[in-house]
Design an enzyme around this catalytic site. Structure first.
Site: not given
Ligand code: F6P
Length: 322
Positions: A11, A25, A72, A103, A126, A128, A130, A155, A172, A186, A213
């Site tokens: 992604g 560069r 991918r 990853d 990425t 994410d 992660d 909001r 994901r 918040g 609230k």
């Molecule tokens: O890994 C990055 C990400 O944006 C995830 O947060 C999300 O689940 C996924 O890619 C979406 O992938 P695609 O753009 O292939 O639908």
């Protein structure tokens, strides 16, 4: 080393262009030739190599997406695909590769290294966040700022109508976008895959806080085991019919846009360090920034574990939203 290649894979994320610019560069500074590989590993297999010069990366530091495109690749998962990719790297005289991605990108590089002796160094791209081995991945800061900007708008209307909103964000397998953006807006609660979702507890909190609230925002990470925002909202609605409930899925706006200053600086540092790492003989490592310092984490370690969620941050969010 005379010639290297750079690619983006998986992604896209804001800051990838700044990273490509830094790679190109820095390489030129060290008298290296640079080839860009279009569409990640797919382009490596299909021989989509283009020469990159200082000018070809001019005026891209501020642009989202990736000028090298991304994919991918399914074919790279096969031995045959990886053989074609290796033939093309050899054909172009590539002696080192900088792979910018998440990853899947690094798992691919680990597999490839079983048959390919050309060194790979990675930069974590990425939204994410992660990956182990860096405090922040390229694009994460921009993505959470995009979420914060969008939810601030939600909001306003939620407050005007006294509504309960479930806002679904990306991630994901990881709730890090949900966690930090949730603190930033918040949010009354966050729902994410790393922790078991207790809908009863959420319902209790919503009942308890109803009078104090007028609007409520719950951030839901898309990968949560209880389902997406629509599924969770449906369940809550059944139990709390008095709430005027709405759902917003933020989707791919989180992946685009001009990178934040922090993403531009981090990705420039990472791209720069990736080339210098290749020149220093490093391989099979992901560049990261931990406590403001450049680090090198073996690909296998970077992808093996998920970044743990800081339980204090979550606890703080819940206390601050009372
Ligand atoms: O890994 C990055 C990400 O944006 C995830 O947060 C999300 O689940 C996924 O890619 C979406 O992938 P695609 O753009 O292939 O639908």
């Amino acid at each position: 080393m005379k010639k290297i290649a750079v690619l983006t894979s998986g992604g896209d994320s804001p800051g990838m262009n700044a990273c490509i610019r830094a790679v190109v560069r820095t390489a030129i500074y060290h008298d290296l030739e640079v080839m860009g590989i279009m569409h990640g590993y797919d382009g490596m297999i299909r021989n989509e190599f283009i020469p990159l010069g200082a000018k070809s990366v001019a005026n891209i530091i501020q642009r989202g997406g990736t000028i090298l495109k991304t994919a991918r690749s399914k074919e790279f998962l096969t031995l045959e695909g990886r053989k074609k990719a290796l033939d093309n790297l050899i054909k172009h005289g590539i002696e080192g590769v900088v792979a910018i991605g998440g990853d899947g990108t690094f798992k691919g590089a680990v597999e490839f290294s079983k048959t390919c002796i050309i060194p790979f160094v990675g930069c974590p791209g990425t939204i994410d966040n992660d990956l182990i081995g860096t405090d922040f991945t390229i694009g994460y800061d921009t993505a959470i700022n995009t979420v914060v900007e969008a939810v601030d708008k939600i909001r306003d209307t939620a407050e005007s109508h006294d509504r309960l909103f479930f806002v679904e964000v990306m991630g994901r397998d990881a709730g890090l976008i949900a966690l930090r953006s949730g603190i930033g807006v918040g949010a009354e609660s966050i729902i994410m895959p790393e922790t078991k979702t207790d809908l009863e507890d959420l319902i209790k909190r919503l009942e308890g806080g109803r009078k104090s609230k007028s609007s409520k925002i719950i951030i839901v990470a898309e990968g949560d085991e209880a389902g997406g925002a629509f599924t969770i909202a449906e369940q809550v609605k059944k139990r709390l019919p008095d709430y005027d409930t709405r759902v917003t899925i933020l989707g791919h706006i989180q992946r685009g846009g001009n990178p934040s200053a922090m993403d531009r600086v981090n990705s420039s540092r990472m791209g720069f360090s990736a080339v210098e790492a290749l020149l220093a003989g490093r391989q099979g490592v992901m560049i990261g920034v931990v406590d403001k310092k450049i680090t090198y984490t073996p690909f296998a370690n970077a992808v093996k574990h998920r970044q743990g969620l800081d339980p204090d941050l979550r606890r703080m969010l819940e206390i601050l939203s009372l």
